[in-house]
Design a protein around this motif. Structure first.
Motif, PDB file in Angstrom:
ATOM      1  N   GLU A 114       0.691   8.793 -20.444  1.00 28.58           N
ATOM      2  CA  GLU A 114       0.458   7.383 -19.921  1.00 28.58           C
ATOM      3  C   GLU A 114      -0.677   7.535 -18.392  1.00 28.58           C
ATOM      4  N   ALA A 115      -1.533   8.025 -19.003  1.00 23.76           N
ATOM      5  CA  ALA A 115      -2.076   8.219 -17.555  1.00 23.76           C
ATOM      6  C   ALA A 115      -2.970   6.791 -17.234  1.00 23.76           C
ATOM      7  N   CYS A 116      -2.478   6.442 -15.996  1.00 25.51           N
ATOM      8  CA  CYS A 116      -3.206   5.095 -15.378  1.00 25.51           C
ATOM      9  C   CYS A 116      -4.084   4.694 -14.179  1.00 25.51           C
ATOM     10  N   LEU A 117      -5.015   4.299 -14.489  1.00 28.14           N
ATOM     11  CA  LEU A 117      -6.036   4.307 -13.031  1.00 28.14           C
ATOM     12  C   LEU A 117      -6.495   2.437 -12.799  1.00 28.14           C
ATOM     13  N   LEU A 118      -5.387   2.721 -11.439  1.00 29.60           N
ATOM     14  CA  LEU A 118      -5.179   0.983 -10.455  1.00 29.60           C
ATOM     15  C   LEU A 118      -6.550   1.423  -9.889  1.00 29.60           C
ATOM     16  N   HIS A 119      -7.359   0.817  -9.489  1.00 27.01           N
ATOM     17  CA  HIS A 119      -7.892   0.017  -8.343  1.00 27.01           C
ATOM     18  C   HIS A 119      -8.180  -1.411  -8.039  1.00 27.01           C
ATOM     19  N   GLY A 120      -8.803  -1.272  -6.498  1.00 25.63           N
ATOM     20  CA  GLY A 120      -8.392  -3.249  -6.533  1.00 25.63           C
ATOM     21  C   GLY A 120      -9.395  -2.237  -4.655  1.00 25.63           C
ATOM     22  N   VAL A 121      -8.206  -3.016  -3.410  1.00 24.84           N
ATOM     23  CA  VAL A 121      -8.915  -3.302  -2.790  1.00 24.84           C
ATOM     24  C   VAL A 121      -7.650  -3.822  -1.615  1.00 24.84           C
ATOM     25  N   GLU A 122      -7.797  -3.380  -0.120  1.00 22.54           N
ATOM     26  CA  GLU A 122      -7.172  -3.156   0.526  1.00 22.54           C
ATOM     27  C   GLU A 122      -6.848  -5.124   0.834  1.00 22.54           C
ATOM     28  N   TRP A 123      -7.423  -5.588   0.818  1.00 24.36           N
ATOM     29  CA  TRP A 123      -7.314  -6.998   1.362  1.00 24.36           C
ATOM     30  C   TRP A 123      -8.642  -7.636   0.589  1.00 24.36           C
ATOM     31  N   MET A 124      -8.188  -8.902   0.534  1.00 20.41           N
ATOM     32  CA  MET A 124      -9.520  -9.596  -0.569  1.00 20.41           C
ATOM     33  C   MET A 124      -8.450 -11.264  -0.926  1.00 20.41           C
ATOM     34  N   PRO A 125      -9.972 -12.050  -0.415  1.00 24.02           N
ATOM     35  CA  PRO A 125     -10.025 -13.428  -0.146  1.00 24.02           C
ATOM     36  C   PRO A 125      -9.869 -14.083  -1.810  1.00 24.02           C
ATOM     37  N   PRO A 126      -9.004 -15.278  -2.405  1.00 28.13           N
ATOM     38  CA  PRO A 126      -8.710 -16.308  -1.089  1.00 28.13           C
ATOM     39  C   PRO A 126      -7.239 -16.180  -0.710  1.00 28.13           C
ATOM     40  N   LYS A 127      -6.518 -15.688  -1.500  1.00 30.50           N
ATOM     41  CA  LYS A 127      -4.758 -15.382  -1.351  1.00 30.50           C
ATOM     42  C   LYS A 127      -5.295 -14.409  -0.414  1.00 30.50           C
ATOM     43  N   GLY A 128      -5.360 -13.320   0.017  1.00 31.73           N
ATOM     44  CA  GLY A 128      -5.384 -12.080   0.619  1.00 31.73           C
ATOM     45  C   GLY A 128      -3.924 -11.137   0.836  1.00 31.73           C
ATOM     46  N   GLY A 129      -3.330 -11.354  -0.168  1.00 32.07           N
ATOM     47  CA  GLY A 129      -1.524 -11.008  -0.989  1.00 32.07           C
ATOM     48  C   GLY A 129      -1.566  -9.232  -0.994  1.00 32.07           C
ATOM     49  N   ILE A 130      -0.482  -8.925  -1.297  1.00 28.29           N
ATOM     50  CA  ILE A 130       0.259  -7.433  -1.378  1.00 28.29           C
ATOM     51  C   ILE A 130      -0.874  -6.567  -1.998  1.00 28.29           C
ATOM     52  N   THR A 131      -1.758  -5.403  -2.033  1.00 27.68           N
ATOM     53  CA  THR A 131      -2.041  -5.272  -3.086  1.00 27.68           C
ATOM     54  C   THR A 131      -1.616  -3.554  -2.997  1.00 27.68           C
ATOM     55  N   GLU A 132      -2.022  -3.331  -4.284  1.00 30.78           N
ATOM     56  CA  GLU A 132      -1.821  -1.671  -4.402  1.00 30.78           C
ATOM     57  C   GLU A 132      -1.960  -0.285  -3.623  1.00 30.78           C
ATOM     58  N   GLY A 133      -3.441  -0.651  -2.358  1.00 31.36           N
ATOM     59  CA  GLY A 133      -3.786  -0.605  -2.161  1.00 31.36           C
ATOM     60  C   GLY A 133      -2.684  -0.974  -0.505  1.00 31.36           C
ATOM     61  N   GLN A 134      -2.697  -1.398  -0.266  1.00 31.04           N
ATOM     62  CA  GLN A 134      -1.385  -1.953   0.846  1.00 31.04           C
ATOM     63  C   GLN A 134      -0.078  -1.314   0.766  1.00 31.04           C
ATOM     64  N   MET A 135       0.531  -0.595  -0.370  1.00 32.11           N
ATOM     65  CA  MET A 135       1.309  -0.360   0.080  1.00 32.11           C
ATOM     66  C   MET A 135       1.208   1.179  -0.121  1.00 32.11           C
ATOM     67  N   LEU A 136       0.224   1.460  -0.606  1.00 34.25           N
ATOM     68  CA  LEU A 136      -0.043   2.839  -0.735  1.00 34.25           C
ATOM     69  C   LEU A 136      -0.422   3.564   0.446  1.00 34.25           C
ATOM     70  N   LYS A 137      -1.242   2.287   1.004  1.00 39.58           N
ATOM     71  CA  LYS A 137      -1.072   3.208   3.190  1.00 39.58           C
ATOM     72  C   LYS A 137       0.054   3.179   3.376  1.00 39.58           C
ATOM     73  N   PHE A 138       0.745   2.133   2.997  1.00 39.39           N
ATOM     74  CA  PHE A 138       1.785   1.770   3.922  1.00 39.39           C
ATOM     75  C   PHE A 138       2.485   3.082   4.133  1.00 39.39           C
ATOM     76  N   MET A 139       2.358   3.580   3.035  1.00 38.50           N
ATOM     77  CA  MET A 139       3.186   5.380   2.482  1.00 38.50           C
ATOM     78  C   MET A 139       3.282   6.286   3.111  1.00 38.50           C
ATOM     79  N   GLY A 140       1.949   6.668   3.534  1.00 37.36           N
ATOM     80  CA  GLY A 140       0.582   7.833   3.758  1.00 37.36           C
ATOM     81  C   GLY A 140      -0.274   7.874   2.645  1.00 37.36           C
ATOM     82  N   ALA A 141       0.058   7.586   1.832  1.00 36.52           N
ATOM     83  CA  ALA A 141      -0.754   8.366   0.881  1.00 36.52           C
ATOM     84  C   ALA A 141      -2.152   7.726   1.299  1.00 36.52           C
ATOM     85  N   ASN A 142      -3.116   8.728   0.848  1.00 36.49           N
ATOM     86  CA  ASN A 142      -4.700   8.451   0.566  1.00 36.49           C
ATOM     87  C   ASN A 142      -5.275   7.998  -0.301  1.00 36.49           C
TER      88      ASN A 142
END
Length: 379
Positions: A114-142
């Motif tokens: 079951e292939a999965c495509l996630l999409h989003g941004v690293e940071w977005m208002p108004p909440k400015g919370g944790i995103t998939e982009g932040q987690m992947l960047k923290f782990m060193g992914a492109n």
């Protein structure tokens, strides 16, 4: 002038047509330093337009205009050679309190095709919370892949999922993040951006999106049907995100749509459908009760905007550490499979066992680690 005319209509409490919305957006975006076609457009006028649209409550025609305005911005979307693809529409502004499970769910579901495509941004208002982009960047992914590179990762037998940043997937929409920070209120784009199709699939396609506020459940499903996918699912998870909880609902919980409410549509297994339209769909609506599925009621782990804490919980769970995070990943993977009508998931208990096996075998964790390496190698 087009923006001023549209704003005049909105401030009078009126609504715009599908083409009018698209014309306004294409006239003023990309915004600011990214070189809009109307470089002198007023930031205040555009902000007033977006706020007014949300206060008037967008019509279906208006939401379709926002959703489809930039579909051809980068040309036709690439088509991944996969049998099944799920587009995940998490709220772009992230989680501020509770564990966000979707990245780990994607790794689990990829284990059984079951292939999965996630999409989003690293940071977005108004909440400015944790995103998939932040987690992947923290782990060193492109985290700055093109849709074509995401297609390659979806097809890769060692990964099977991908993440797209809006900056690469749709630069015009990415260009107004700064403006959204100033206006505070969520604009209509906060709804429509969750229903995007940056990559298509040769096989079956499904969409999943989270919601919180009453009144946006049916519009999200409408947009999914407009995308002509075979199955669509909207979830009221914790914080309005996609994560279903195993916590038992309190007898004193507030009235309204409960957490774990799901609704959607899917193609019946016996249905024949055309490649253009005419897709036969059946609708469903259910409140998921984790205790009825054998889960122990547990408090949802808190992360409180800590990317490291969210990663520690998710990676520990994928490593086989049983507990609340593990249970939530299993529940969310299996329920997505089951409700979307995916192959092999008609029986929910079989779907749960399959998700657990993907984790306990170490396959899901390997795929996530593979993603970090392979995301830097795709061309």
């Amino acid at each position: 002038m087009r923006l001023v005319g549209a704003l005049r209509e909105v401030l009078a409490g009126g609504h715009l047509g599908y083409e009018e919305i698209q014309c306004v957006l294409k006239d003023v975006l990309p915004f600011g330093s990214m070189g809009a076609s109307s470089p002198s457009v007023s930031e205040a006028l555009l902000a007033a337009f977006l706020i007014g649209q949300r206060m008037n409550r967008e019509t279906d025609r208006e939401l379709k205009g926002y959703c489809l305005a930039f579909d051809d911005e980068l040309g036709p979307p690439p088509i991944a050679d996969v049998n099944s693809l799920t587009h995940y529409g998490e709220p772009y502004d992230g989680n501020t309190r509770f564990f966000r499970s979707t990245l780990f769910v994607a790794a689990v579901r990829a284990c059984y095709g079951e292939a999965c495509l996630l999409h989003g941004v690293e940071w977005m208002p108004p909440k400015g919370g944790i995103t998939e982009g932040q987690m992947l960047k923290f782990m060193g992914a492109n985290t700055h892949l093109s849709p074509t590179q995401a297609k390659t990762l979806l097809e890769d037998k060692d990964t099977g999922f991908a993440y797209l940043n809006l900056q690469e997937a749709c630069p015009p929409l990415y260009s107004i993040i700064g403006l959204r920070e100033h206006i505070k209120k969520r604009p209509p784009l906060a709804t429509s951006e969750k229903v995007q199709q940056f990559v298509r699939a040769r096989g079956r396609e499904s969409m999943v999106a989270g919601f919180y506020h009453v009144g946006y459940e049916d519009p999200l499903l409408m947009l999914m049907r407009r995308r002509t996918v075979h199955a669509g699912l909207v979830v009221k998870g914790e914080e309005g995100a996609l994560s279903l909880t195993t916590k038992e609902r309190s007898a004193h919980a507030s009235k309204g749509i409960p957490v774990n409410h799901c609704s959607g549509f899917r193609t019946p297994s016996s249905a024949n459908f055309s490649e253009t339209d005419g897709i036969s769909r059946e609708s469903f609506r259910v409140a998921v009760n984790a205790q009825e599925l054998g889960f122990k009621s547990t408090e949802t782990p808190r992360t409180d905007k800590s990317v490291l804490k969210n990663l520690e919980l998710g990676l520990s769970a994928l490593g086989g550490d049983k507990g609340p995070a593990y249970d939530r990943i299993v529940l969310n993977a299996a329920m997505a499979d089951h409700l979307l009508g995916c192959s092999g998931a008609q029986d929910i208990n079989s779907a749960l066992d399959r998700a657990r096996e993907a984790i306990d075998s170490g396959n899901a964790l390997r795929r996530l680690m593979n993603y970090i390496k392979i995301s830097h190698k795709v061309s």
